[in-house]
Design a protein around this motif. Sequence first.
Motif, PDB file in Angstrom:
ATOM      1  N   ARG A 369      -9.973  -7.030  -6.010  1.00 14.08           N
ATOM      2  CA  ARG A 369      -9.869  -8.398  -5.520  1.00 14.08           C
ATOM      3  C   ARG A 369      -9.355  -8.355  -4.085  1.00 14.08           C
ATOM      4  NH1 ARG A 369      -4.486 -10.724  -8.678  1.00 14.08           N
ATOM      5  NH2 ARG A 369      -2.941  -9.502  -7.527  1.00 14.08           N
ATOM      6  N   ALA A 370      -9.403  -9.490  -3.422  1.00 12.58           N
ATOM      7  CA  ALA A 370      -8.953  -9.553  -2.031  1.00 12.58           C
ATOM      8  C   ALA A 370      -7.441  -9.397  -1.955  1.00 12.58           C
ATOM      9  CB  ALA A 370      -9.379 -10.888  -1.412  1.00 12.58           C
ATOM     10  N   GLY A 371      -6.992  -8.691  -0.943  1.00 12.58           N
ATOM     11  CA  GLY A 371      -5.562  -8.494  -0.757  1.00 12.58           C
ATOM     12  C   GLY A 371      -4.879  -9.745  -0.230  1.00 12.58           C
ATOM     13  N   ASN A 492      -3.345  -5.989 -15.398  1.00  9.07           N
ATOM     14  CA  ASN A 492      -1.897  -6.075 -15.180  1.00  9.07           C
ATOM     15  C   ASN A 492      -1.484  -5.047 -14.139  1.00  9.07           C
ATOM     16  OD1 ASN A 492      -1.701  -5.069 -18.605  1.00  9.07           O
ATOM     17  ND2 ASN A 492      -2.060  -3.710 -16.874  1.00  9.07           N
ATOM     18  N   PRO A 493      -1.863  -5.285 -12.883  1.00 10.89           N
ATOM     19  CA  PRO A 493      -1.555  -4.305 -11.829  1.00 10.89           C
ATOM     20  C   PRO A 493      -0.049  -4.157 -11.635  1.00 10.89           C
ATOM     21  CG  PRO A 493      -2.257  -6.394 -10.880  1.00 10.89           C
ATOM     22  CD  PRO A 493      -2.490  -6.504 -12.346  1.00 10.89           C
ATOM     23  N   MET A 494       0.397  -2.934 -11.475  1.00 13.09           N
ATOM     24  CA  MET A 494       1.822  -2.708 -11.316  1.00 13.09           C
ATOM     25  C   MET A 494       2.087  -1.329 -10.735  1.00 13.09           C
ATOM     26  SD  MET A 494       2.412  -2.520 -15.432  1.00 13.09           S
ATOM     27  CE  MET A 494       4.088  -2.002 -15.523  1.00 13.09           C
ATOM     28  N   ARG A 546      -0.897  -1.212  -2.476  1.00 14.54           N
ATOM     29  CA  ARG A 546      -2.253  -1.669  -2.147  1.00 14.54           C
ATOM     30  C   ARG A 546      -3.191  -1.514  -3.341  1.00 14.54           C
ATOM     31  NH1 ARG A 546      -7.176  -0.577  -1.320  1.00 14.54           N
ATOM     32  NH2 ARG A 546      -6.904   1.589  -1.981  1.00 14.54           N
ATOM     33  N   LEU A 547      -3.091  -0.393  -4.033  1.00  7.45           N
ATOM     34  CA  LEU A 547      -3.924  -0.173  -5.207  1.00  7.45           C
ATOM     35  C   LEU A 547      -3.661  -1.227  -6.276  1.00  7.45           C
ATOM     36  CD1 LEU A 547      -3.610   3.704  -5.431  1.00  7.45           C
ATOM     37  CD2 LEU A 547      -5.776   2.463  -5.228  1.00  7.45           C
ATOM     38  N   GLU A 551      -6.808  -3.380  -5.959  1.00  8.73           N
ATOM     39  CA  GLU A 551      -7.680  -2.725  -6.936  1.00  8.73           C
ATOM     40  C   GLU A 551      -7.188  -2.867  -8.366  1.00  8.73           C
ATOM     41  OE1 GLU A 551      -9.059   1.143  -5.828  1.00  8.73           O
ATOM     42  OE2 GLU A 551      -8.884   0.709  -3.679  1.00  8.73           O
ATOM     43  N   GLN A 552      -6.088  -3.629  -8.541  1.00 10.71           N
ATOM     44  CA  GLN A 552      -5.598  -3.991  -9.877  1.00 10.71           C
ATOM     45  C   GLN A 552      -5.184  -2.786 -10.716  1.00 10.71           C
ATOM     46  OE1 GLN A 552      -5.878  -7.813 -10.724  1.00 10.71           O
ATOM     47  NE2 GLN A 552      -5.462  -7.168  -8.645  1.00 10.71           N
ATOM     48  N   ARG A 553      -4.731  -1.730 -10.066  1.00  8.59           N
ATOM     49  CA  ARG A 553      -4.433  -0.488 -10.767  1.00  8.59           C
ATOM     50  C   ARG A 553      -2.977  -0.444 -11.251  1.00  8.59           C
ATOM     51  NH1 ARG A 553      -8.408   3.401  -9.860  1.00  8.59           N
ATOM     52  NH2 ARG A 553      -7.508   4.361 -11.731  1.00  8.59           N
ATOM     53  N   VAL A 554      -2.756   0.392 -12.249  1.00  8.41           N
ATOM     54  CA  VAL A 554      -1.414   0.739 -12.707  1.00  8.41           C
ATOM     55  C   VAL A 554      -1.088   2.105 -12.110  1.00  8.41           C
ATOM     56  CG1 VAL A 554       0.068   1.162 -14.688  1.00  8.41           C
ATOM     57  CG2 VAL A 554      -1.752  -0.560 -14.833  1.00  8.41           C
ATOM     58  N   VAL A 555      -0.039   2.170 -11.302  1.00  8.04           N
ATOM     59  CA  VAL A 555       0.286   3.386 -10.559  1.00  8.04           C
ATOM     60  C   VAL A 555       1.731   3.783 -10.842  1.00  8.04           C
ATOM     61  CG1 VAL A 555       0.289   4.516  -8.310  1.00  8.04           C
ATOM     62  CG2 VAL A 555      -1.245   2.574  -8.715  1.00  8.04           C
ATOM     63  N   VAL A 556       1.932   5.044 -11.151  1.00  6.26           N
ATOM     64  CA  VAL A 556       3.278   5.603 -11.323  1.00  6.26           C
ATOM     65  C   VAL A 556       3.588   6.466 -10.109  1.00  6.26           C
ATOM     66  CG1 VAL A 556       4.690   7.210 -12.654  1.00  6.26           C
ATOM     67  CG2 VAL A 556       3.229   5.552 -13.831  1.00  6.26           C
TER      68      VAL A 556
END
Length: 723
Positions: A369-371, A492-494, A546-547, A551-556
């Motif tokens: 989606r758009a930032g 659930n981006p986080m 940013r991800l 990009e709606q990502r789940v990042v650790v």
Amino acid sequence: MTDSLPQERRFLAALRDDRWPEPPNECSLEAVGLDAEGLIELFESQLTSRHLDLHARRLQARGEGFYTIGSAGHEGNAAIARAFRTSDPAFLHYRDAAFMIQRSRAVPGQTPIRDLLLSFTASSEDPISGGRHKVLGSRPLNIPPQTSTIASHLPKAVGAAHSLGLWRRLGGGGEWPTDSVVICSFGDASFNHSTAQGALNAAGWAAWQGAPMPLVMVCEDNGIGISTATPAGWIAASMRARPGFHYLDCDGLDLRDTWQAAREAAQVARLRRQPVFLHMRCVRLFGHAGSDAQQAYLSAARIESDEARDPLLISAGLLRHHDVLSRDAIAERYRAIGDRVAHEAEEAIRRPKLESATQVMASIVPPARAGRQQPWRGEVEASPAPMGRLINQALHRLMTRYPQLVMAGQDIGRKGGVYGVSQRLQAQFGPHRVIDTLLDEQSILGLGIGLAQSGLVPILEIQFLAYLHNAEDQLRGEAATLSFFSAGQYTNPMVVRIAGLGYQKGFGGHFHNDNAIAVLRDIPGLLVACPSNGAEAVGLLQEAVRLAEEEQRVVVLLEPIARYHARDLLEEGDDLGCCADPGPDYHLAVGELGQWGEGGDLAIVSYGNGIHLSRQAAVRLEEAGVALRLIDLRWLTAIDHDALHCCVAACSRILVVDECRRTGSLSEELVTGLVERGVAGGRLARLTAEDSFIPLGPAATVTLPSVSAIVERALALLGRSEA
């Protein structure tokens, strides 16, 4: 109508004889605010749910259906659906088909019979999961999907409820109206799961302190979990005096009583912004699922008694008692809905199925989606600083650039985190955006998931990697699966910051030095990054946000504790462990590798503390005449193996230094990837930690790679000795 199954013969007999159970009480429809048309509507939703349950078993017997955990006995939840707005998010128990069917009546264009049958038959046209699983969910109905098997959806429901007050304070703009109420339903068996108890505690803990918590938790109590009985009175005794909660109960077999209680629950939660526990007593019919032979553990008398409490019998009796429908009118509705379900089922079984791994995996990575970031107009500190200080500066910058960014974790606010990494953030951005949570990692992660589903972007902190393991299912079973089970419709981006790994001094033991990361690396769609210095930490953190945002990502982000405040590299006072802040535009993309040196004798591949140790080892190796290069992975998942091969292919030998445990370690994947690309096994070696927990005191590093061990293994691989 299709030939009846044994489970429906009691209803058909009552219909034939027009003999129904006496109403539970003499309460009028007017007394509970329910008119005749409303009662008919609820009964039709119940009938639809029942016919779908029955036909699911017919389809299974034909080999055309794949899911038979039904809603029979729980159909009273249709009245709960009618008591709430369609914009109120609902996280539903798997026995809540009647709720979904009833809610669909209020939204034009819905086809719940077709949708649920496509789900039963695992069709790729199933509008919520695309055939990946049978889940109750619908984007137009504000029902995010979940399997709800162990109440793992309760923590995120608490988070979603908290987000409503937060969005109100931020001025709106979230996924749902700020005056919404979150509904979350579950069974009496899963009430006992630690996940459920943690969520109940978190909701009550927040409400006790006055935090808005517009949440209705519906416990559908049928008295049994598969074959294990729930002790009589246990749910009520556990919840009647639960701090922070309003307790309401209802007879889930009586639509009038359920409707009245649900309306009161909605009013309390919406107007007072406080949590409600709605205890709906019901019955389980037909066993746990199609494969469950309940006669093996329930007596014939018990089964007969349960079948006599069928809510459809009682609802039909209410229609007759209040002179709303004739026997013939009830019979016609029963027949017509059954025929429609049977007809739609024959259509559903002919619809396409998923056929390839590519199709199955298409929704693991959510759509972009758009930032929403704002330009940075501040200054960047130029003085070199250790990793902890640079992360703090980056967090300040990110919280300024992203108004929808929210931080949450234990001790991160007033204290500034155990290691001071989040100092002064709460003072600048307020306790609503830098949230000090209770001590419960699954509640912290669940809070983040709920915040993210509402449109916020959370940065969560887990104090120590070892503390993640009691809550990891919130990442595995909830956060990383939502896009998969909703065909990308829900995300659930986080970002989850976890302090971890070994080598920290003065504070040790396996609860504070933990090098077990395998559980993070095998979750589809989850991204894991690990910096080796402060500049990388900034680049990875800024890319992680940013991800999540775009990009709606789940990042650790796995942050090496030992590097937080370390200033030196080779000798005391050299400050070579410090870096300058690389600024707001510095991002390290997924798979982007770092490299020191161009030597062709030896390539060392590592990450985190391994890079620090390898840079120290490099001095001794170069003194021994070894021309080497050092490759920093940075990303521990989604590794670009082709790029890594290009970086090391020209070297005579390759050593993988992995500070995590030998079994199930990252080094296994790295070596396999290189061998698959033609690197001979004789050119490769790996140095890992032992398969051990980390002890306290002077022995804290003896099971981990060391500078001396790196030098020794490298020289042995090259067939040389140290001068």
